[in-house]
Design a protein around this motif. Structure first.
Motif, PDB file in Angstrom:
ATOM      1  N   ARG A  86       0.836  -1.207   0.000  1.00 19.76           N
ATOM      2  CA  ARG A  86       0.000   0.000   0.000  1.00 19.76           C
ATOM      3  C   ARG A  86       0.868   1.253   0.000  1.00 19.76           C
ATOM      4  N   ALA A  99      -5.074   8.451   4.694  1.00 19.13           N
ATOM      5  CA  ALA A  99      -5.662   7.655   3.616  1.00 19.13           C
ATOM      6  C   ALA A  99      -4.616   6.649   3.148  1.00 19.13           C
ATOM      7  N   ILE A 101      -3.865   3.825  -0.365  1.00 22.98           N
ATOM      8  CA  ILE A 101      -4.258   3.284  -1.660  1.00 22.98           C
ATOM      9  C   ILE A 101      -3.367   2.088  -1.964  1.00 22.98           C
ATOM     10  N   SER A 118       0.040  13.905  -9.702  1.00 21.09           N
ATOM     11  CA  SER A 118       0.112  12.444  -9.733  1.00 21.09           C
ATOM     12  C   SER A 118       1.273  11.938  -8.892  1.00 21.09           C
ATOM     13  N   ASP A 133      -2.973   7.618 -10.052  1.00 18.95           N
ATOM     14  CA  ASP A 133      -3.909   8.539  -9.415  1.00 18.95           C
ATOM     15  C   ASP A 133      -3.697   8.461  -7.904  1.00 18.95           C
ATOM     16  N   ALA A 135      -5.491   9.368  -5.486  1.00 19.00           N
ATOM     17  CA  ALA A 135      -6.704   9.108  -4.705  1.00 19.00           C
ATOM     18  C   ALA A 135      -7.130   7.649  -4.773  1.00 19.00           C
ATOM     19  N   THR A 136      -6.820   6.976  -5.901  1.00 18.94           N
ATOM     20  CA  THR A 136      -7.317   5.615  -6.094  1.00 18.94           C
ATOM     21  C   THR A 136      -6.223   4.581  -6.315  1.00 18.94           C
ATOM     22  N   GLY A 137      -5.035   5.008  -6.737  1.00 23.22           N
ATOM     23  CA  GLY A 137      -3.968   4.073  -7.085  1.00 23.22           C
ATOM     24  C   GLY A 137      -4.052   3.572  -8.510  1.00 23.22           C
ATOM     25  N   THR A 138      -5.037   4.033  -9.288  1.00 18.15           N
ATOM     26  CA  THR A 138      -5.192   3.608 -10.678  1.00 18.15           C
ATOM     27  C   THR A 138      -3.985   4.034 -11.511  1.00 18.15           C
TER      28      THR A 138
END
Length: 225
Positions: A86, A99, A101, A118, A133, A135-138
């Motif tokens: 993570r 947070a 991700i 990024s 990303d 916020a999402t890890g995409t």
């Protein structure tokens, strides 16, 4: 998601890295993984602890007890730290994780940097750099290397990454669009580069792996925009 492949660099682009200062080893820290810079202090990820120090005198100014397995980044307010599979977003004022991700390499990640909204995450043995990303890890896009990738940093629109294979390490400037290698700074034999970060001006800070050190390397003047 797009992928770029790093091409071979011409021999005239190779320079010898100029190490201007060494910091550490630090008490209680056997290894240095990720490195980042918050505009004033250098942060070093050392297994179970993030250490902030003053680059002018090497004095430790803050420590945060956090899992630190690989790269570190700073977005102007928060620290980002790879911890196993993570990426934790950390408030540097109190060390709290605000947070998390998933890391793109699922535990096989290396360096990390923040740029243009990024996170840029190195994949050591996969020889890649992923833009993700925060916020999402995409994964947004990927750049392929022909060398193992360790630290990653951006400065003045330039993308640099560290390599470390055996006793050889380099800092490489690459074209972020095509992936072509534009310049190489060769470190002394046996001097590994784990993390990598720019101070935004004249220096790179390089994690030294098992040496427990952080090394300041002069940024070549010929690369300035």
């Amino acid at each position: 998601m797009t992928t770029s492949t790093i091409k071979n660099t011409p021999q005239h682009a190779m320079r010898t890295a100029e190490i201007v200062r060494e910091y550490g080893p630090f008490n209680g820290a056997e290894r240095v993984h990720g490195v980042t810079h918050d505009g004033e202090h250098v942060w070093a990820a050392t297994d179970g602890m993030l250490i902030a120090f003053n680059p002018e005198n090497g004095e430790i100014t803050q420590t945060l007890d956090r899992a630190c397995d690989a790269g570190t980044a700073f977005d102007g307010k928060y620290l980002y730290q790879i911890a196993e599979e993570r990426i934790d977003k950390i408030d540097p004022a109190n060390g709290k994780v605000v947070a998390s991700i998933p890391a793109p390499g699922h535990g096989y990640d290396s360096g990390m940097a923040w740029a243009e909204g990024s996170l840029w995450v190195g994949q050591y043995r996969d020889r890649k750099i992923h833009q993700i990303d925060p916020a999402t890890g995409t994964i947004i896009r990927s750049i392929e290397s022909n060398r193992f990738v360790t630290g990653v940093t951006w400065v003045d629109g330039e993308l640099w990454h560290g390599t470390w294979e055996g006793d050889e390490s380099e800092l490489r400037r690459i074209n972020p669009e095509s992936g072509a290698v534009l310049e190489q700074l060769e470190m002394p034999v046996g001097t590994g580069v784990s993390g990598l970060e720019s101070d935004g001006a004249d220096l790179f800070y390089c994690g030294g792996g098992g040496s427990g050190k952080v090394r300041a390397v002069r940024r070549p003047k010929g690369t300035r925009q």
